[in-house]
Design an enzyme around this catalytic site. Structure first.
Site, short mmCIF file in Angstrom:
data_model
loop_
_atom_site.label_atom_id
_atom_site.label_comp_id
_atom_site.label_asym_id
_atom_site.label_seq_id
_atom_site.Cartn_x
_atom_site.Cartn_y
_atom_site.Cartn_z
N GLU A 139 -43.89 41.63 7.66
CA GLU A 139 -44.25 41.54 9.09
C GLU A 139 -42.97 41.35 9.89
OE1 GLU A 139 -47.19 38.66 10.35
OE2 GLU A 139 -48.35 38.94 8.51
P1 P53 Z 1 -49.74 36.58 16.81
C1 P53 Z 1 -47.11 31.95 13.99
C2 P53 Z 1 -45.76 32.16 13.73
C3 P53 Z 1 -45.35 33.27 13.03
C4 P53 Z 1 -46.30 34.18 12.58
O1 P53 Z 1 -48.82 36.53 15.51
C5 P53 Z 1 -47.64 33.96 12.81
C6 P53 Z 1 -48.06 32.85 13.52
C7 P53 Z 1 -49.50 32.62 13.79
O2 P53 Z 1 -49.80 33.05 15.08
O3 P53 Z 1 -48.62 34.76 12.34
C8 P53 Z 1 -48.36 36.02 11.76
O4 P53 Z 1 -50.89 37.45 16.47
C9 P53 Z 1 -49.61 36.40 11.02
C10 P53 Z 1 -50.39 37.49 11.67
C11 P53 Z 1 -50.19 37.43 13.16
C12 P53 Z 1 -48.72 37.72 13.45
O5 P53 Z 1 -47.88 36.82 12.77
O6 P53 Z 1 -50.13 35.17 17.03
O7 P53 Z 1 -49.41 36.68 9.66
O8 P53 Z 1 -51.73 37.38 11.27
O9 P53 Z 1 -51.00 38.26 13.89
C13 P53 Z 1 -48.37 37.70 14.91
O10 P53 Z 1 -48.89 37.16 17.88
#
Ligand code: P53
Length: 476
Positions: free
Chosen positions: A374
């Site tokens: 990611e």
């Molecule tokens: P969203 C916090 C910090 C880093 C990654 O996040 C995180 C989170 C939780 O919010 O989550 C990951 O959608 C996660 C995904 C998520 C993505 O990062 O809050 O593995 O499910 O959607 C982005 O912007």
């Protein structure tokens, strides 16, 4: 020569609960994501007691990938994806989580979806638990505070490893298992581990206990995968936000070191099969008496992961303060703003160099293959009249990160398996439940309130990423 190895796994990443929808289709049970309402930046998502009338639960429909996956996968193939990271919704396979036999309709859905991927030459990369455990396991068992969950998870893992062993080679056990280091807030304990705390309860040892059971479950799953089919590769998944000292004052450096210890010990257990001594000493100092048996310790040593998957969005910074002589890290109060980097509209610090640092940090510590599963830029997009989105800011963010990733591979010699930017098609934000925090190369017509046609269109970044993959990262 771009420096990325042949067969480098370029692709994109999503999670079942954030895009599938179909929350009741094919016998699916209710997951923890199904009881979370939509929030916003600074407004936490509400975790309701079951599904309540009149509330907005954005994951119920999400972007309806459940019915539209064939067309969406075609768009990924058009971009040239070599792989596609998603998760298997545990509740499609075991709707309540504690059944003895799996739900065939759920199994068939993923069989069909993986077949479609393979037809398009796309390798599925699968997370077993990505913020979507069965809600029944929360109400009946208290989530991962209960040892019984090990058995339920391992049963789930064995069923899907066995069923999909010839379709899926790359697996990960628990998504961002270390998010729960942030135990003072309600989000991560619930999404990681199905934990709901009693008022006044000492949260920290509960988090360590839940994480321990997950680590044992992960190790048992890795061991089972090897027994089922030795060609399967099973990794862990860590949320990497490297924590810098705000200054070079020695105590700021020690504070940063302690913070890294407290946020990343999970990787030590996954990779080395045992707890780091600093954490055992910390448990003793704090008087935490955890249920860790000799059998658990043995299981941990037998299920060390094959690779390290990790997410990277941002870096953190911290500093020592006089009221904290032990330099203990508390993620809710110990972080400070880094004056050297910009922030996204959601306050996430943008730091491409931090990705190169993170790759080196992981490789120096563990010498295992790494997989960036990611990375991405959540932003507000504007749909133009001609249906395009000029998301140059997203291209700039990703290009800067890929350039640093390249340095880590070419100059520093890190072993990197692949790169899957997050939310390769717009989907529901995990943290806020919003649609308007968009990450995709593909725009989805849907707003925060759930209005829209769900039509898909290509953003400017679509053609850009297509070219990145076509040139194996030479042209950014
Ligand atoms: P969203 C916090 C910090 C880093 C990654 O996040 C995180 C989170 C939780 O919010 O989550 C990951 O959608 C996660 C995904 C998520 C993505 O990062 O809050 O593995 O499910 O959607 C982005 O912007």
């Amino acid at each position: 020569m771009s420096g990325f190895k042949a067969g480098f796994l370029w692709g994109g990443a999503v999670a079942a609960h954030q895009l599938e929808g179909g929350w009741k289709e094919g016998g699916k049970g209710i997951s923890v994501a199904d009881v979370m309402t939509a929030g916003a930046h600074g407004v936490p998502r509400e975790i309701t007691d079951g599904v309540l009338p009149g509330k907005n639960y954005p994951n119920h429909e999400a972007i309806d990938f459940y019915h539209r996956y064939k067309d969406d996968l075609k768009l990924f193939a058009e971009m040239g994806y070599k792989c596609f990271r998603t998760s298997i919704a545990w509740t499609r396979i075991f709707p309540n989580g504690d059944e003895l036999t799996p739900n065939e309709a759920g199994l068939q859905f993923y069989d069909d979806m993986f077949d479609e991927c393979r037809k398009l030459g796309i390798e599925p990369v699968i997370t077993l638990s990505h913020f979507e455990m069965p809600y029944h396991l929360v109400t009946e068992y208290g989530g991962w505070r209960n040892r019984k969950l090990i058995e339920f998870f391992v049963r789930f893992a064995k069923v899907v490893f066995t069923r999909y062993q010839h379709k899926v080679k790359y697996w990960m056990t628990f998504n961002e298992i270390n998010n729960q280091a942030n135990f003072h807030e309600d989000f991560a304990p619930f999404t990681n581990s199905g934990l709901k705390y009693q008022p006044g309860e000492d949260r920290e040892p509960v988090m360590y206990q839940a994480a321990h059971y997950e680590l044992v479950a992960s190790a048992l799953a890795v061991k089972a995968a090897r027994e089922i089919n030795p060609s399967l590769q099973v990794g862990c998944m860590i949320a990497m936000c490297p924590i810098y000292p705000l200054t070079c004052a020695p105590n700021d450096m020690m504070m940063a070191m302690n913070a890294m210890h407290r946020r990343y010990w999970f990787t030590d257990v996954h990779v080395r099969g045992k707890y780091p001594q600093h954490l055992l000493n910390y448990f003793e100092r704090r008087g935490f008496e955890l249920d860790i048996t000799d059998e658990d310790r043995q299981a941990l040593t037998q299920g060390c992961v094959d690779y390290i998957g990790f997410s990277y969005y941002m870096s953190f910074a911290t500093k020592a303060t006089p009221d904290n002589p032990q330099l203990d890290y508390d993620e809710t109060t110990s972080l400070v703003s880094n004056p050297y980097v910009q922030k996204s509209d959601w306050g996430w610090q943008i730091d491409p160099v931090g990705l190169r640092y993170s790759l080196n940090w992981f490789y120096d510590h563990y010498q295992l293959p790494l997989f960036i599963v990611e990375n991405g830029f959540g932003a507000i997009d504007v749909l133009e009249k001609d249906g395009t989105v000029n998301d140059q800011y997203r291209i700039d963010y990703l290009a800067a990160h890929i350039a640093e990733m390249k340095k880590a591979v070419v100059e520093d010699g890190v072993d990197l398996m692949g790169y899957t930017p997050w939310g390769c098609i717009d989907l529901v934000s995990a943290g806020t439940g919003e649609m308007k925090k968009r990450y995709g190369f593909i725009y989805v017509d849907k707003d925060n309130e759930g209005n829209g046609t769900l039509a898909r269109s290509r953003k400017k970044s679509f053609a850009w990423y297509q070219q990145v993959i076509a040139t194996n990262g030479s042209e950014l």
